[in-house]
Structure formats: C-alpha cells, structure tokens
Design a protein around this motif. Sequence first.
Motif, PDB file in Angstrom:
ATOM      1  N   LEU A   5       0.861  -1.178   0.000  1.00  0.00           N
ATOM      2  CA  LEU A   5       0.000   0.000   0.000  1.00  0.00           C
ATOM      3  C   LEU A   5       0.894   1.223   0.000  1.00  0.00           C
ATOM      4  O   LEU A   5       1.870   1.302   0.746  1.00  0.00           O
ATOM      5  CB  LEU A   5      -0.921   0.009   1.218  1.00  0.00           C
ATOM      6  CG  LEU A   5      -1.889  -1.161   1.349  1.00  0.00           C
ATOM      7  CD1 LEU A   5      -2.741  -1.004   2.604  1.00  0.00           C
ATOM      8  CD2 LEU A   5      -2.781  -1.263   0.126  1.00  0.00           C
ATOM      9  N   ARG A   6       0.565   2.203  -0.819  1.00  0.00           N
ATOM     10  CA  ARG A   6       1.326   3.444  -0.919  1.00  0.00           C
ATOM     11  C   ARG A   6       0.403   4.607  -0.588  1.00  0.00           C
ATOM     12  O   ARG A   6      -0.757   4.624  -1.010  1.00  0.00           O
ATOM     13  CB  ARG A   6       1.880   3.631  -2.334  1.00  0.00           C
ATOM     14  CG  ARG A   6       2.793   2.521  -2.800  1.00  0.00           C
ATOM     15  CD  ARG A   6       4.127   2.636  -2.146  1.00  0.00           C
ATOM     16  NE  ARG A   6       5.041   1.652  -2.739  1.00  0.00           N
ATOM     17  CZ  ARG A   6       6.077   1.189  -2.113  1.00  0.00           C
ATOM     18  NH1 ARG A   6       6.347   1.587  -0.890  1.00  0.00           N
ATOM     19  NH2 ARG A   6       6.856   0.310  -2.686  1.00  0.00           N
ATOM     20  N   GLU A   7       0.940   5.575   0.159  1.00  0.00           N
ATOM     21  CA  GLU A   7       0.144   6.770   0.433  1.00  0.00           C
ATOM     22  C   GLU A   7       0.001   7.558  -0.855  1.00  0.00           C
ATOM     23  O   GLU A   7       0.904   7.610  -1.687  1.00  0.00           O
ATOM     24  CB  GLU A   7       0.824   7.619   1.500  1.00  0.00           C
ATOM     25  CG  GLU A   7       0.777   6.981   2.867  1.00  0.00           C
ATOM     26  CD  GLU A   7       1.287   7.913   3.949  1.00  0.00           C
ATOM     27  OE1 GLU A   7       1.209   9.140   3.782  1.00  0.00           O
ATOM     28  OE2 GLU A   7       1.761   7.389   4.956  1.00  0.00           O
ATOM     29  N   HIS A   8      -1.155   8.161  -1.012  1.00  0.00           N
ATOM     30  CA  HIS A   8      -1.451   8.952  -2.192  1.00  0.00           C
ATOM     31  C   HIS A   8      -2.411  10.038  -1.741  1.00  0.00           C
ATOM     32  O   HIS A   8      -3.329   9.760  -0.971  1.00  0.00           O
ATOM     33  CB  HIS A   8      -2.086   8.068  -3.273  1.00  0.00           C
ATOM     34  CG  HIS A   8      -2.144   8.709  -4.612  1.00  0.00           C
ATOM     35  ND1 HIS A   8      -3.158   9.556  -4.980  1.00  0.00           N
ATOM     36  CD2 HIS A   8      -1.304   8.641  -5.660  1.00  0.00           C
ATOM     37  CE1 HIS A   8      -2.949   9.966  -6.208  1.00  0.00           C
ATOM     38  NE2 HIS A   8      -1.831   9.425  -6.648  1.00  0.00           N
ATOM     39  N   THR A   9      -2.221  11.249  -2.193  1.00  0.00           N
ATOM     40  CA  THR A   9      -3.022  12.379  -1.744  1.00  0.00           C
ATOM     41  C   THR A   9      -4.506  12.061  -1.788  1.00  0.00           C
ATOM     42  O   THR A   9      -5.071  11.849  -2.852  1.00  0.00           O
ATOM     43  CB  THR A   9      -2.732  13.622  -2.620  1.00  0.00           C
ATOM     44  OG1 THR A   9      -1.328  13.802  -2.676  1.00  0.00           O
ATOM     45  CG2 THR A   9      -3.407  14.852  -2.050  1.00  0.00           C
ATOM     46  N   ALA A  10      -5.149  11.973  -0.617  1.00  0.00           N
ATOM     47  CA  ALA A  10      -6.585  11.740  -0.448  1.00  0.00           C
ATOM     48  C   ALA A  10      -7.063  10.411  -1.040  1.00  0.00           C
ATOM     49  O   ALA A  10      -8.240  10.149  -1.108  1.00  0.00           O
ATOM     50  CB  ALA A  10      -7.403  12.890  -1.034  1.00  0.00           C
ATOM     51  N   ASP A  11      -6.138   9.588  -1.481  1.00  0.00           N
ATOM     52  CA  ASP A  11      -6.471   8.298  -2.059  1.00  0.00           C
ATOM     53  C   ASP A  11      -5.528   7.262  -1.473  1.00  0.00           C
ATOM     54  O   ASP A  11      -4.698   7.562  -0.625  1.00  0.00           O
ATOM     55  CB  ASP A  11      -6.306   8.327  -3.585  1.00  0.00           C
ATOM     56  CG  ASP A  11      -7.304   9.258  -4.267  1.00  0.00           C
ATOM     57  OD1 ASP A  11      -8.446   9.343  -3.782  1.00  0.00           O
ATOM     58  OD2 ASP A  11      -6.947   9.892  -5.266  1.00  0.00           O
ATOM     59  N   VAL A  12      -5.637   6.048  -1.948  1.00  0.00           N
ATOM     60  CA  VAL A  12      -4.686   4.995  -1.576  1.00  0.00           C
ATOM     61  C   VAL A  12      -4.255   4.298  -2.858  1.00  0.00           C
ATOM     62  O   VAL A  12      -5.056   4.126  -3.781  1.00  0.00           O
ATOM     63  CB  VAL A  12      -5.289   4.002  -0.561  1.00  0.00           C
ATOM     64  CG1 VAL A  12      -6.446   3.240  -1.155  1.00  0.00           C
ATOM     65  CG2 VAL A  12      -4.241   3.057  -0.022  1.00  0.00           C
ATOM     66  N   ALA A  13      -2.979   3.949  -2.924  1.00  0.00           N
ATOM     67  CA  ALA A  13      -2.459   3.271  -4.105  1.00  0.00           C
ATOM     68  C   ALA A  13      -1.954   1.890  -3.715  1.00  0.00           C
ATOM     69  O   ALA A  13      -1.497   1.679  -2.593  1.00  0.00           O
ATOM     70  CB  ALA A  13      -1.338   4.091  -4.731  1.00  0.00           C
ATOM     71  N   VAL A  14      -2.039   0.974  -4.650  1.00  0.00           N
ATOM     72  CA  VAL A  14      -1.502  -0.373  -4.474  1.00  0.00           C
ATOM     73  C   VAL A  14      -0.430  -0.571  -5.535  1.00  0.00           C
ATOM     74  O   VAL A  14      -0.664  -0.341  -6.723  1.00  0.00           O
ATOM     75  CB  VAL A  14      -2.598  -1.452  -4.625  1.00  0.00           C
ATOM     76  CG1 VAL A  14      -1.994  -2.843  -4.615  1.00  0.00           C
ATOM     77  CG2 VAL A  14      -3.646  -1.306  -3.543  1.00  0.00           C
ATOM     78  N   GLU A  15       0.729  -0.986  -5.085  1.00  0.00           N
ATOM     79  CA  GLU A  15       1.823  -1.342  -5.976  1.00  0.00           C
ATOM     80  C   GLU A  15       2.032  -2.843  -5.828  1.00  0.00           C
ATOM     81  O   GLU A  15       2.107  -3.347  -4.705  1.00  0.00           O
ATOM     82  CB  GLU A  15       3.078  -0.581  -5.576  1.00  0.00           C
ATOM     83  CG  GLU A  15       4.247  -0.750  -6.494  1.00  0.00           C
ATOM     84  CD  GLU A  15       5.403   0.145  -6.104  1.00  0.00           C
ATOM     85  OE1 GLU A  15       6.052   0.653  -7.021  1.00  0.00           O
ATOM     86  OE2 GLU A  15       5.672   0.313  -4.896  1.00  0.00           O
ATOM     87  N   ALA A  16       2.101  -3.560  -6.935  1.00  0.00           N
ATOM     88  CA  ALA A  16       2.191  -5.021  -6.859  1.00  0.00           C
ATOM     89  C   ALA A  16       3.153  -5.557  -7.909  1.00  0.00           C
ATOM     90  O   ALA A  16       3.296  -4.966  -8.990  1.00  0.00           O
ATOM     91  CB  ALA A  16       0.811  -5.644  -7.050  1.00  0.00           C
ATOM     92  N   ILE A  17       3.780  -6.680  -7.561  1.00  0.00           N
ATOM     93  CA  ILE A  17       4.602  -7.417  -8.504  1.00  0.00           C
ATOM     94  C   ILE A  17       4.229  -8.894  -8.391  1.00  0.00           C
ATOM     95  O   ILE A  17       3.837  -9.355  -7.321  1.00  0.00           O
ATOM     96  CB  ILE A  17       6.110  -7.222  -8.265  1.00  0.00           C
ATOM     97  CG1 ILE A  17       6.485  -7.583  -6.828  1.00  0.00           C
ATOM     98  CG2 ILE A  17       6.559  -5.847  -8.638  1.00  0.00           C
ATOM     99  CD1 ILE A  17       7.978  -7.589  -6.563  1.00  0.00           C
TER     100      ILE A  17
END
Length: 143
Positions: A5-17
Amino acid sequence: MSHTLREHTADVAVEAIAPTLPALFEAVADGLTAASCEAVPEQGDRFEFTVTAESREALLFDYLDQLIYERDVRLVLPDDHRCTVSRSGDAAGGDSAAWTAEATARGVPLDAVAAREIKAVTYSEMTLERRGDEWYAYVVFDV
C-alpha cells in the motif's frame, strides 16, 4: 507475488509485482482488500464473475471495478482472490482482440469487518507492465 500500500493524496495506491499476469491481478485485488480492512476473518462464501475488455489495462480496471461493485451489491468484502487471464482474437489479423478475466473471491460479510470504503478504482497513474521476468502494477483507488 506481493503488494504494497502506498500513500497517495486523499487516495490509496496499491503497488504489486508477480511472476504472472493472473497472479498480478490477484495481488492488486489483495491490495484492495488490505486497503479496505486490516484484519479479515476466515468466513464467507465464494462467488465468481467474468469481465472482458479491449486491453490488459482496461481489464485490470474492470476487474477491480467489478470487485467494488460486488462489495456494494452483495454487502461483502471480497478476499482470497483467484483469477485467470486470457486473450482472444488477433488485432493484426483484423479481428479485435479481447482480454478476459475469470475470477472468484470469498465474500466476507461487511458486518463481520471494520472496513473502510473504497469508492472507486481510477485510471490516474495506473501502470501495468512487464519488467524483466515479473509483472508490475500501480493502481490508485479513490477513498
């Protein structure tokens, strides 16, 4: 396969491999679940669905969007994701290519978890690409 999980301005991001495209879809879906809830109980019934799109990126978007739709309609948090991805048609031969994801998930009743609402998946900053011998994705969700 893994997700972060990555912080993202007012949102949330998912980084996956992941080593395969289907495993990458599952990893991003696991990230969606993790962004929704810290602890998921081992309960709920499996459900299945199929989505089709014109590109891999559109398929990932539609797959995640369908998980959010299933959550809202079934009142469950999708977990324990399983997915296959296939391509049909040949754009070079004049036919339009179509990508299909056939998926299942375990639907954990929302009243059994303290879930944060993920409103939508976005195309904002979406990345889906092969990097060496792995697949990589970065997806932003509106919370």
